[in-house]
Design an enzyme around this catalytic site. Structure first.
Site, mmCIF file in Angstrom:
data_model
loop_
_atom_site.group_PDB
_atom_site.id
_atom_site.type_symbol
_atom_site.label_atom_id
_atom_site.label_comp_id
_atom_site.label_asym_id
_atom_site.label_seq_id
_atom_site.Cartn_x
_atom_site.Cartn_y
_atom_site.Cartn_z
ATOM 1 N N LEU A 1 0.818 -1.220 0.000
ATOM 2 C CA LEU A 1 0.000 0.000 0.000
ATOM 3 C C LEU A 1 0.852 1.270 0.000
ATOM 4 O O LEU A 1 0.594 2.209 0.743
ATOM 5 C CB LEU A 1 -0.973 0.000 1.182
ATOM 6 C CG LEU A 1 -1.912 -1.202 1.265
ATOM 7 C CD1 LEU A 1 -2.715 -1.176 2.555
ATOM 8 C CD2 LEU A 1 -2.845 -1.247 0.056
ATOM 9 N N HIS A 2 1.856 1.286 -0.881
ATOM 10 C CA HIS A 2 2.741 2.444 -0.980
ATOM 11 C C HIS A 2 2.823 2.989 -2.405
ATOM 12 O O HIS A 2 3.921 3.249 -2.913
ATOM 13 C CB HIS A 2 4.149 2.077 -0.488
ATOM 14 C CG HIS A 2 4.185 1.564 0.900
ATOM 15 N ND1 HIS A 2 5.194 0.736 1.366
ATOM 16 C CD2 HIS A 2 3.343 1.739 1.954
ATOM 17 C CE1 HIS A 2 4.951 0.425 2.631
ATOM 18 N NE2 HIS A 2 3.841 1.020 3.008
ATOM 19 N N PRO A 3 1.692 3.207 -3.093
ATOM 20 C CA PRO A 3 1.769 3.765 -4.451
ATOM 21 C C PRO A 3 2.327 5.184 -4.421
ATOM 22 O O PRO A 3 2.001 5.975 -3.539
ATOM 23 C CB PRO A 3 0.306 3.742 -4.918
ATOM 24 C CG PRO A 3 -0.491 3.839 -3.656
ATOM 25 C CD PRO A 3 0.299 3.064 -2.631
#
Length: 545
Positions: free
Chosen positions: A469-471
């Site tokens: 969850l690190h776009p």
């Protein structure tokens, strides 16, 4: 509500909350925050109880619920992507792990054209300005900022075994992964205060909501930036089925690495040929918008425990009222922690200059959605490469702003990325099978002994991995032809009156969770936008292997 503001901030997430605070500090400046999601109500246990993070993720009430396009190197799977749709953004639903990244990440940023003022010496003062590090302030850590950080207690005996095992495997312990030396293992900082999630909204927005010059509108979906020529003059949005428009001295996009490029593209800013093919009037051709997408992929390496020392019993439904009672009235117990209390960073081999692999240790074997491979006791590490050379894109598929854009991450698409995955699985297994774990190790649950060869490891990763969850990086700062944002002003190249301030402006994803660097970017950008004298660079010693 007025129909004209000095600043219109699109997105009340992590960066948007920080900017709202800093830009509205001058009572003569009017600021509007337009947030598509709901308020972060004080009574909402799913947001404010740290251990409840599995509930908002996947819920339409809190989460944009994105999915990637079929990933060609991951068996055509669509990878689910949670993004916060609530005040505080993803800081209101994430795992609350606070990691700045490695100082050498920012040296890498600074080597790009025009980026010299984004090296670690220039970023460190802004990290310190935003922090109150409860473990103590020093040359590297702040002590009086709005964002309170507690360090994980890591008292469960499984954490003790983990710290023993990493040393037996030849890795160091470090005092603070956000301080002088990231490389090694330690308890982690979390944005938690007295057992309660300390989101960007709690830290920055809620304390200033009574300012008469600050207006916050929720459940309002931005649909288009309005331009006169190359100058942004306002924002269109829809709220409760009613279309609204406001004039703006400046529009500042803080929607994150998916929403910000989407809104630019919907407004006619991006790859000219692709926008024209959708029937959009092209305001400004800027090919880098939505390109350079980066992320962290992770897997769960899970083991069964011989001893009943994990927190697995806390998953039982009948225990939830007890946990809720302890948290609500005493801010203690299993509900008062995110349970990601420790981990670390290592290099995959001696040719790597600084850590490229991350570990989060958890004293339970469970996935984000609460599913578990076994009803018995267990433990796990979340692991994945940090500096992958994989690149993807965010591109609108429709002129309808409610249609999610196409997300293409291209996970596992490069030889280097696949090699690092093989390395990290083998290194993690080596750690978890050290003598320190012998009193607990009842065997590997996932992936299990059937996954051993390089080919089997990659096949398992392709079938089982999830996003961390690190776009990021889809509107990158810089001065090359694919850059979108000017690093000295945060203005979109070739336009006036529109800036981007969020994780999308990173040129490269940092080594760790991205909440901390996103907040640093917001703090630094506030000074750039207001024309304040920047905080002076702070030269400190940087650990190098």
């Amino acid at each position: 509500m007025k129909d004209s503001f000095d600043y219109v901030i699109v997105g009340g997430g992590s960066a948007g909350c920080a900017l709202a605070n800093r830009l509205s500090a001058d009572p003569g400046t009017s600021v509007l925050v337009v947030e598509a999601g709901r308020p972060d109500y004080k009574w909402d246990v799913f947001i404010h109880m740290p251990a409840a993070l599995m509930f908002p993720i996947g819920s339409r009430f809190y989460d944009w619920r994105y999915e990637s396009e079929p990933e060609p190197f991951m068996d055509g799977r669509r990878i689910y992507h949670a993004r916060g749709k609530v005040l505080g953004g993803s800081s209101s639903i994430n795992g609350m792990i606070f990691q700045r990244g490695n100082p050498l990440d920012y040296e890498k940023w600074a080597r790009d054209p025009g980026m010299k003022r984004w090296d670690y010496a220039h970023c460190l003062p802004y990290f310190k300005r935003m922090e109150t590090c409860m473990a103590g302030a020093d040359d590297y850590r702040g002590g009086d900022g709005p964002l309170v950080l507690e360090r994980g207690p890591a008292e469960n005996p499984l954490f003790g075994a983990f710290f023993g095992a990493v040393q037996q495997a030849g890795y160091p312990l470090t005092k603070d992964v956000n301080g002088y030396q990231q490389e090694g293992f330690a308890p982690f900082d979390r944005n938690i205060k007295r057992g309660r999630r300390y989101s960007a909204s709690v830290a920055y927005l809620r304390p200033v909501l009574d300012r008469p010059n600050l207006t916050v509108v929720t459940r309002a979906l931005a649909t288009k930036i309005r331009f006169e020529g190359k100058r942004a003059i306002g924002l269109d949005f829809t709220r409760r089925g009613v279309n609204r428009s406001v004039r703006a001295g400046e529009v500042i996009l803080c929607g994150g690495s998916i929403n910000s490029p989407q809104l630019l593209q919907l407004s006619g800013v991006g790859n000219a040929d692709e926008l024209a093919a959708l029937g959009l009037d092209v305001v400004h051709g800027l090919p880098g918008v939505g390109e350079n997408l980066q992320d962290h992929l992770e897997v769960y390496l899970q083991y069964a425990s011989k001893q009943p020392v994990s927190i697995t019993p806390g998953l039982a439904r009948w225990r939830r009222p007890i946990i809720g009672f302890q948290w609500l009235f005493f801010r203690k117990g299993l509900g008062a922690t995110n349970h990601f209390e420790a981990g670390g960073f290592i290099r995959s081999n001696d040719t790597v200059k600084y850590p490229n692999l991350m570990f989060h240790f958890l004293p339970i074997a469970v996935r984000y959605d609460g599913s578990a491979p076994s009803k018995g006791h267990g433990y796990q590490v979340h692991i994945g490469p940090m500096n992958s050379d994989v690149r993807g894109s965010v591109k609108i598929k429709s002129t309808d702003p409610t249609v999610h854009p196409a997300l293409r991450f291209n996970y596992l698409s490069t030889e280097r990325d696949r090699r690092e995955w093989i390395e990290i699985i083998r290194l993690a297994r080596n750690i978890l099978n050290q003598p320190a774990f012998e009193p607990f190790n009842a065997g590997e649950l996932s992936p299990g002994s059937s996954v051993e060869s390089d080919e089997e490891i990659l096949k398992w990763v392709a079938s089982d991995a999830e996003t961390a969850l690190h776009p990021s990086c889809t509107a990158k700062m810089g001065r090359d032809e694919m850059s979108v944002v000017d690093p000295d002003s945060m203005k979109v190249h070739g336009l006036e009156g529109v800036r981007v301030v969020d994780a999308s402006v990173m040129p490269y994803v940092t080594n760790g969770n991205i909440y901390a660097p996103t907040m640093m970017i917001a703090e630094k950008s506030a000074d750039l936008i207001l024309g304040n004298t920047p905080l002076p660079a702070q030269e400190v010693k940087i650990y190098r292997a």
